[in-house]
Design a protein around this motif. Structure first.
Motif, PDB file in Angstrom:
ATOM      1  N   GLU A 153      13.411  -5.948  -8.262  1.00 28.61           N
ATOM      2  CA  GLU A 153      13.328  -4.536  -7.885  1.00 28.61           C
ATOM      3  C   GLU A 153      12.546  -4.398  -6.580  1.00 28.61           C
ATOM      4  N   ASP A 154      13.069  -3.570  -5.681  1.00 25.62           N
ATOM      5  CA  ASP A 154      12.394  -3.352  -4.402  1.00 25.62           C
ATOM      6  C   ASP A 154      11.083  -2.609  -4.607  1.00 25.62           C
ATOM      7  N   GLN A 155      10.061  -3.057  -3.899  1.00 24.21           N
ATOM      8  CA  GLN A 155       8.762  -2.374  -3.994  1.00 24.21           C
ATOM      9  C   GLN A 155       8.144  -2.217  -2.620  1.00 24.21           C
ATOM     10  N   VAL A 156       7.534  -1.060  -2.405  1.00 21.04           N
ATOM     11  CA  VAL A 156       6.850  -0.773  -1.146  1.00 21.04           C
ATOM     12  C   VAL A 156       5.472  -0.215  -1.478  1.00 21.04           C
ATOM     13  N   THR A 157       4.443  -0.822  -0.910  1.00 21.73           N
ATOM     14  CA  THR A 157       3.067  -0.385  -1.145  1.00 21.73           C
ATOM     15  C   THR A 157       2.418  -0.078   0.189  1.00 21.73           C
ATOM     16  N   GLN A 158       1.909   1.134   0.318  1.00 22.06           N
ATOM     17  CA  GLN A 158       1.275   1.529   1.572  1.00 22.06           C
ATOM     18  C   GLN A 158      -0.225   1.697   1.375  1.00 22.06           C
ATOM     19  N   SER A 159      -0.968   1.308   2.397  1.00 20.07           N
ATOM     20  CA  SER A 159      -2.422   1.480   2.358  1.00 20.07           C
ATOM     21  C   SER A 159      -2.941   1.796   3.755  1.00 20.07           C
ATOM     22  N   PRO A 160      -4.059   2.544   3.826  1.00 20.35           N
ATOM     23  CA  PRO A 160      -4.692   3.240   2.708  1.00 20.35           C
ATOM     24  C   PRO A 160      -3.868   4.459   2.283  1.00 20.35           C
ATOM     25  N   GLU A 161      -4.241   5.082   1.160  1.00 21.04           N
ATOM     26  CA  GLU A 161      -3.560   6.297   0.723  1.00 21.04           C
ATOM     27  C   GLU A 161      -3.858   7.436   1.678  1.00 21.04           C
ATOM     28  N   SER A 204       3.268  -3.022   2.740  1.00 18.62           N
ATOM     29  CA  SER A 204       3.661  -4.300   2.157  1.00 18.62           C
ATOM     30  C   SER A 204       4.926  -4.096   1.336  1.00 18.62           C
ATOM     31  N   TYR A 205       5.825  -5.049   1.390  1.00 13.88           N
ATOM     32  CA  TYR A 205       7.095  -4.830   0.709  1.00 13.88           C
ATOM     33  C   TYR A 205       7.622  -6.109   0.055  1.00 13.88           C
ATOM     34  N   THR A 206       8.408  -5.907  -0.996  1.00 12.04           N
ATOM     35  CA  THR A 206       9.225  -6.963  -1.577  1.00 12.04           C
ATOM     36  C   THR A 206      10.619  -6.376  -1.734  1.00 12.04           C
TER      37      THR A 206
END
Lengths: 112, 116
Positions: free
Chosen positions: A1-9, A24-26
């Motif tokens: 499953e595709d995932q995207v995490t952004q930082s900071p909020e 950051s992504y997968t």
């Protein structure tokens, strides 16, 4: 499953204070990574597309870069009008519909 | 500058009612999308549409949802029987062609759907 995490909020800067936002992504076979800007109550506004690791794009005070695992949005000498939520999205390579998977976004506030 | 136009900007409806959200994509674009954003959450993909058929849909896009391109300019999202949890901002997007320089999706300003 595709995932995207952004930082900071959320990020609060003084006018002229440079900084970077992280994404950051997968994803299964990245077709493209997109940066959008979203103002309150509005739709995402396109900023950049990056397609391969090492690629960089610039527009005024913004510069986007891409590696195999993450992207950075560098903001140089920001102004109050740069205040917005910045969204990162990935487009997987294996789908026919070219959906975008978005991160939660980074809410940027630039104080005068 | 061409833009994606969505109407209405705000739609209020009673639970169980049908709603139709309307979009006019950028002229000459071939690919059309609906996304939604629940307040305070991320933008989520619903459905993509090309050549008069759905090319991909998410788990959110169940039998209560349908899309249609009734003529050469409009693209609609219908929710058959609205639920409280359908309350969200709905965005329409369009793109010109395959991925590459024309692979950019351009978004409309959105329709805020409030289900009471």
């Amino acid at each position: 499953e595709d995932q995207v995490t952004q930082s900071p909020e959320a990020l609060r800067l003084q006018e002229g204070e440079s900084s970077s936002l992280n994404c950051s992504y997968t994803v299964s076979g990245l077709r493209g990574l997109f940066w959008y800007r979203q103002d309150p109550g509005k739709g995402p506004e396109f900023l950049f597309t990056l397609y391969s690791a090492g690629e960089e794009k610039e527009k005024e005070r913004l510069k986007a870069t891409l590696t195999k695992k993450e992207s950075f949005l560098h903001i140089t000498a920001p102004k109050p009008e740069d205040s917005a939520t910045y969204l990162c999205a990935v487009q997987p390579g294996e789908t026919s519909g070219s959906r975008l998977t978005f991160g939660e976004g980074t809410q940027l506030t630039v104080n005068p | 500058e061409p833009e994606v136009t969505q109407t209405p900007s705000h739609q209020v409806t009673q639970m169980g009612q049908e709603v139709i959200l309307r979009c006019v994509p950028i002229s000459n674009h071939l690919y059309f999308y609906w996304y939604r954003q629940i307040l305070g959450q991320k933008v989520e993909f619903l459905v993509s549409f090309y050549n008069n058929e759905i090319s991909e849909k998410s788990e959110i896009f169940d039998d209560q949802f349908s899309v249609e391109r009734p003529d050469g300019s409009n693209f609609t999202l219908k929710i058959r029987s609205t639920k409280l949890e359908d309350s969200a901002m709905y965005f329409c997007a369009s793109r010109a062609g395959p991925s590459g320089s024309t692979g950019i999706q351009y978004f409309g300003a959105g329709t805020r759907l409030s289900v009471l």
